[in-house]
Design a protein around this motif. Structure first.
Motif, PDB file in Angstrom:
ATOM      1  N   ALA A  91       0.832  -1.202   0.000  1.00  0.00           N
ATOM      2  CA  ALA A  91       0.000   0.000   0.000  1.00  0.00           C
ATOM      3  C   ALA A  91       0.866   1.252   0.000  1.00  0.00           C
ATOM      4  N   LYS A  92       1.935   1.221   0.772  1.00  0.00           N
ATOM      5  CA  LYS A  92       2.862   2.349   0.824  1.00  0.00           C
ATOM      6  C   LYS A  92       3.487   2.590  -0.548  1.00  0.00           C
ATOM      7  N   ALA A  93       3.958   1.523  -1.163  1.00  0.00           N
ATOM      8  CA  ALA A  93       4.635   1.641  -2.453  1.00  0.00           C
ATOM      9  C   ALA A  93       3.684   2.074  -3.568  1.00  0.00           C
ATOM     10  N   ALA A  94       2.402   1.719  -3.430  1.00  0.00           N
ATOM     11  CA  ALA A  94       1.430   2.027  -4.481  1.00  0.00           C
ATOM     12  C   ALA A  94       0.752   3.380  -4.284  1.00  0.00           C
ATOM     13  N   GLY A  95       1.073   4.067  -3.200  1.00  0.00           N
ATOM     14  CA  GLY A  95       0.475   5.377  -2.959  1.00  0.00           C
ATOM     15  C   GLY A  95      -0.960   5.331  -2.476  1.00  0.00           C
ATOM     16  N   VAL A  96      -1.321   4.248  -1.777  1.00  0.00           N
ATOM     17  CA  VAL A  96      -2.673   4.120  -1.222  1.00  0.00           C
ATOM     18  C   VAL A  96      -2.912   5.227  -0.193  1.00  0.00           C
ATOM     19  N   LYS A  97      -4.142   5.739  -0.145  1.00  0.00           N
ATOM     20  CA  LYS A  97      -4.456   6.893   0.703  1.00  0.00           C
ATOM     21  C   LYS A  97      -4.934   6.524   2.108  1.00  0.00           C
ATOM     22  N   LEU A  98      -5.460   5.292   2.285  1.00  0.00           N
ATOM     23  CA  LEU A  98      -5.982   4.895   3.594  1.00  0.00           C
ATOM     24  C   LEU A  98      -5.875   3.383   3.735  1.00  0.00           C
ATOM     25  N   PHE A  99      -5.399   2.938   4.897  1.00  0.00           N
ATOM     26  CA  PHE A  99      -5.338   1.505   5.192  1.00  0.00           C
ATOM     27  C   PHE A  99      -6.255   1.232   6.377  1.00  0.00           C
ATOM     28  N   VAL A 100      -7.162   0.279   6.195  1.00  0.00           N
ATOM     29  CA  VAL A 100      -8.104  -0.097   7.252  1.00  0.00           C
ATOM     30  C   VAL A 100      -7.711  -1.492   7.731  1.00  0.00           C
ATOM     31  N   PRO A 101      -6.998  -1.581   8.856  1.00  0.00           N
ATOM     32  CA  PRO A 101      -6.505  -2.883   9.315  1.00  0.00           C
ATOM     33  C   PRO A 101      -7.614  -3.782   9.841  1.00  0.00           C
ATOM     34  N   SER A 102      -7.276  -5.032  10.001  1.00  0.00           N
ATOM     35  CA  SER A 102      -8.240  -6.042  10.433  1.00  0.00           C
ATOM     36  C   SER A 102      -8.439  -5.961  11.944  1.00  0.00           C
ATOM     37  N   GLU A 103      -9.360  -5.101  12.355  1.00  0.00           N
ATOM     38  CA  GLU A 103      -9.723  -4.953  13.767  1.00  0.00           C
ATOM     39  C   GLU A 103     -11.051  -5.678  13.994  1.00  0.00           C
ATOM     40  N   TYR A 104     -12.161  -4.937  14.011  1.00  0.00           N
ATOM     41  CA  TYR A 104     -13.507  -5.517  14.091  1.00  0.00           C
ATOM     42  C   TYR A 104     -13.689  -6.453  15.280  1.00  0.00           C
ATOM     43  N   GLY A 105     -13.297  -5.964  16.445  1.00  0.00           N
ATOM     44  CA  GLY A 105     -13.445  -6.740  17.665  1.00  0.00           C
ATOM     45  C   GLY A 105     -13.285  -5.827  18.862  1.00  0.00           C
TER      46      GLY A 105
END
Length: 281
Positions: A91-105
């Motif tokens: 995601a960093k290398a591709a210039g992604v704007k937002l990362f939503v990690p696997s939380e949901y708990g």
């Protein structure tokens, strides 16, 4: 709209609902699946799929760039927390704007041990990478309550401790609907580096027993399958950590935007499902 193109890894209980919700809004969504996965066969109309080794950073970067991905969502099983690291690098290398990690708990901020600590480590890695992140805490899944308390096995609500501490529970459709709603309606400034705490219902184990018209069974160890996991969860819930407002550092309930259910207001007009409604009690 906040963002225009999404990628998701882990189209299971939570992920599949998010994919369906985004596709229903005609929002570009691509699901990354490992070779041999059956998930591409189950995708809703409008969703795209890419078969790729998600541990291969360069290959994932190529997929993200091909689909001009703005947001990456990881919705992996709890035991696959570490599989998010190559996704973050990509995601960093591709210039992604937002990362939503696997939380949901349960809340993981400030946790240092076990699976919750692993999730907090992932969040720290996202921050170190420089990608804005969005963490969503939901408590327990309403649908899993019979399994969590071993009601499906003995028709009782089993707990380690007294069962007198309230915890947060949220139905899966509310979780997925909320994520889709905020990602497609709120401006990035309201999502970047934020923690959103939702809560569909709030109950003590003793109150859940009353809803299911049964009794509390206090045990030293949870019976049945995955006993160790359920025992750990029961102990955590008894400590207060099952509330989405729990602060792992101060061991207290948060207030304001750190309070349990404080993010519910971001979905105005929505009717959150209760335990009673989901289980037809």
């Amino acid at each position: 709209m906040s963002y225009t193109s999404f990628a998701l890894v882990g189209a299971g209980t939570v992920g599949s609902g998010i994919v369906a919700g985004l596709a229903a809004k005609n929002v570009p969504i691509v699901v990354l699946s490992r070779p041999g996965s059956k998930n591409p066969e189950k995708l809703p109309a409008g969703a795209k799929s890419e078969v790729v080794d998600t541990a291969d950073v360069d290959a994932v970067v190529a997929v993200f760039k091909k689909h001009k991905v703005d947001v990456v969502l990881a919705t992996l099983t709890t035991t696959a927390n570490k599989a998010q690291y190559p996704l973050i690098d990509a995601a960093k290398a591709a210039g992604v704007k937002l990362f939503v990690p696997s939380e949901y708990g349960m809340p993981t901020e400030g946790e240092t041990e076990g699976l919750l600590g692993e999730k907090n480590d992932v969040a720290a890695y996202v921050k170190k990478s420089g990608i804005p992140s969005l963490r969503v805490f939901v408590g327990g899944f309403v649908e899993y309550i019979p399994w969590l308390f071993t009601y499906t096995e003995n028709k009782k609500i089993s707990v380690v401790g007294e069962g007198d501490v309230a915890a947060s529970y949220t139905a899966v459709p509310d979780i997925t609907g909320f994520v889709v709603h905020v990602l497609t309606t709120l401006p990035p400034a309201e999502l970047e580096d934020k923690i959103l705490r939702i809560e569909g219902d709030r109950k003590r184990a003793s109150e859940i027993a009353a809803l299911f018209n049964t009794t509390i069974e206090r045990v030293d160890k949870m019976p049945g399958e995955l006993s160790e996991l359920k025992t750990g969860l029961s102990i955590a819930f008894q400590s207060g950590a099952g509330s989405t407002g729990w602060d792992a550092v101060s061991k207290t309930e948060g207030t304001g935007d750190a309070a349990a259910g404080s993010a519910n207001k971001l979905w105005p007009g929505h009717s959150w499902q209760t335990i009673k409604q989901v289980h037809n009690l």
